[in-house]
Design an enzyme around this catalytic site. Structure first.
Site, PDB file in Angstrom:
ATOM      1  N   TRP A 102       0.723  -1.243  -0.065  1.00 16.13           N
ATOM      2  CA  TRP A 102      -0.072   0.116  -0.082  1.00 16.13           C
ATOM      3  C   TRP A 102       0.921   1.243  -0.021  1.00 16.13           C
ATOM      4  CZ3 TRP A 102      -4.532  -0.498  -1.999  1.00 16.13           C
ATOM      5  CH2 TRP A 102      -5.140  -1.496  -1.841  1.00 16.13           C
ATOM      6  N   ASP A 172      -2.277   6.538   6.226  1.00 16.42           N
ATOM      7  CA  ASP A 172      -3.223   5.801   5.686  1.00 16.42           C
ATOM      8  C   ASP A 172      -3.537   4.495   6.713  1.00 16.42           C
ATOM      9  OD1 ASP A 172      -4.718   3.879   4.349  1.00 16.42           O
ATOM     10  OD2 ASP A 172      -3.232   3.339   2.737  1.00 16.42           O
ATOM     11  N   LYS A 196     -13.027  -2.015   6.118  1.00 23.44           N
ATOM     12  CA  LYS A 196     -12.099  -2.899   6.994  1.00 23.44           C
ATOM     13  C   LYS A 196     -12.277  -2.730   8.230  1.00 23.44           C
ATOM     14  CE  LYS A 196      -8.839  -3.028   3.475  1.00 23.44           C
ATOM     15  NZ  LYS A 196      -8.236  -2.105   2.488  1.00 23.44           N
TER      16      LYS A 196
HETATM   17  C1  LIG Z   1      -7.601  -1.518   1.421  1.00 21.95           C
HETATM   18  C2  LIG Z   1      -6.607  -0.868   1.612  1.00 21.95           C
HETATM   19  C3  LIG Z   1      -6.454   0.311   0.788  1.00 21.95           C
HETATM   20  C4  LIG Z   1      -7.246   0.530  -0.602  1.00 21.95           C
HETATM   21  O1  LIG Z   1      -8.533   1.008  -0.030  1.00 21.95           O
HETATM   22  P1  LIG Z   1      -9.833   1.482  -1.103  1.00 21.95           P
HETATM   23  O2  LIG Z   1     -10.784   2.002  -0.329  1.00 21.95           O
HETATM   24  O3  LIG Z   1     -10.224   0.084  -1.636  1.00 21.95           O
HETATM   25  O4  LIG Z   1      -9.390   2.210  -1.829  1.00 21.95           O
HETATM   26  C5  LIG Z   1      -5.290   1.542   0.825  1.00 21.95           C
HETATM   27  N1  LIG Z   1      -4.598   1.148   1.842  1.00 21.95           N
HETATM   28  C6  LIG Z   1      -4.721   0.281   2.738  1.00 21.95           C
HETATM   29  C7  LIG Z   1      -3.753   0.175   3.979  1.00 21.95           C
HETATM   30  C8  LIG Z   1      -5.651  -0.442   2.536  1.00 21.95           C
HETATM   31  O5  LIG Z   1      -5.684  -1.703   3.753  1.00 21.95           O
END
Ligand SMILES: *Cc1c(COP(=O)(O)O)cnc(C)c1O
Length: 360
Positions: A102, A172, A196
């Site tokens: 990521w 993030d 998540k």
């Molecule tokens: C799942 C995830 C993403 C992508 O998320 P989207 O909402 O599908 O764009 C980005 N960063 C991390 C750490 C993730 O777990």
């Protein structure tokens, strides 16, 4: 039909109680005679849902008054562009830590908007750790420092923060937000896709310090400008109303559970016993440095990859599903967010021990 223990990394399990409440309110939200899906986002009913959700989130995370909470769309992936689009212009460059899949995506997107300095990387060790903070090559004139506090695929989590001085931290937190208490004031921006640990897909949370709003250039599309959303209370256009409502129900569920201190205790215990089970048996292994293991995403491999298919099949028969690891790393991955009951982890551990005994 019986519900399974779903170890998916995302979209992931939601608390059963939350979905039961949504079901009970599906056709008639509290005497309104309509579903939340059918409500005007500017009506009094939805405004109540929206403000309650924000107030509950603020309480859970103790968000200081000088931070805005934005309820957006586009996923965390859109934030890979939105953060640089809004902030990079302040100095023209930004620091990024590279700790896995990521981070890499965030870096690639950031490069479209200015100079990206990869100030730390664990690529050489296969992304199995967070580089020691004192080794980071930080720029004093960075517009921000971007980190990925939990790498969902690698199962690598920060259990501490680098000291970036006056440079705002952009984090993030898609797969770790709400797993434990957080000192929001240490960050400039926190963002997370909801699917998540917050609610259903379609909603993206952004928590942003006031002074970082308003520095986007004139060519920034208005929907990608934090100022647009901050000024309009996330209602510049139609927000993802139903996901916002469900996230609000999850926030109330978390409060009933005792808040994030209580969740942290449960999450640490769930992860601790799963890692202990992996460590206790030569049949399984996890490559991540013990100090950087994730509480939320627990990857592990079987000694003999030929047994992967049979492991997954037998697990499924016990109602333990979506354990297959990400295609880039193979093996297994158990994602154990807030909504995964402790009993799910206990059942998985019992099965892992039985399976190892059968095949070890
Ligand atoms: C799942 C995830 C993403 C992508 O998320 P989207 O909402 O599908 O764009 C980005 N960063 C991390 C750490 C993730 O777990």
């Amino acid at each position: 039909m019986a519900r399974v223990f779903n170890f998916s990394a995302g979209p992931a399990m939601l608390p059963t109680e939350v979905m039961q409440q949504a079901q009970a309110e599906m056709l008639d939200w509290r005497g309104s005679g309509m579903s939340v899906m059918e409500m005007s986002h500017r009506g009094k009913e939805f405004m109540e849902i929206a403000t309650t959700a924000e107030a509950d989130l603020r309480e859970l995370l103790a968000i200081p008054d000088n931070y805005k909470v934005l309820f957006l769309q586009g996923g965390a992936t859109t934030q890979f562009a939105m953060a640089p689009l809004n902030l990079m212009g302040r100095t023209g460059k930004a620091d990024y830590a590279n700790t896995g899949s990521w981070s890499k995506k965030a870096i690639a997107e950031g490069k479209r908007f200015g100079e990206v300095n990869v100030c730390a990387s664990s690529e050489a060790d296969g992304f199995n750790s967070v580089p020691a903070f004192d080794s980071w090559d930080l720029s004093a004139d960075a517009a921000y420092l971007h980190i990925t506090p939990n790498e969902t695929i690698g199962g690598v989590e920060y259990h501490g923060l680098p000291d970036s001085g006056d440079v705002p931290l952009v984090a993030d937190m898609s797969s770790t937000i709400l797993s434990r208490p957080l000192d929001v004031s240490s960050y400039g921006i926190i963002y997370a896709g909801a699917q998540k640990n917050i609610g259903p897909a379609g909603l993206t949370l952004v928590i942003i310090r006031d002074d970082l709003i308003g520095s986007a250039g004139d060519d920034c599309p208005s929907m990608l400008n934090y100022a647009t959303h901050a000024e309009a209370g996330s209602m510049s256009n139609t927000p993802p109303t139903y996901s916002w409502y469900l996230a609000g129900l999850v926030f109330q569920w978390l409060k009933h559970k005792g808040g994030l201190t209580a969740m942290a205790e449960i999450n640490e215990r769930k992860a601790g016993k799963l890692y202990a089970a992996i460590e206790a048996n030569d049949f399984y292994s996890n490559p991540v440095a013990p100090a950087n293991r994730s509480w939320m995403n627990v990857p592990f491999i079987l000694q003999d990859a030929e047994l992967d298919a049979s492991f997954l099949e037998q697990a499924k028969q016990l109602g333990l599903v979506t354990l297959k690891g990400h295609r880039s790393v193979g093996g297994m991955r158990a994602s154990i967010y807030n909504a995964m009951p402790e009993q799910g982890v206990d059942t998985l551990i019992e099965f892992m021990n039985d399976f190892a005994q059968q095949h070890g």
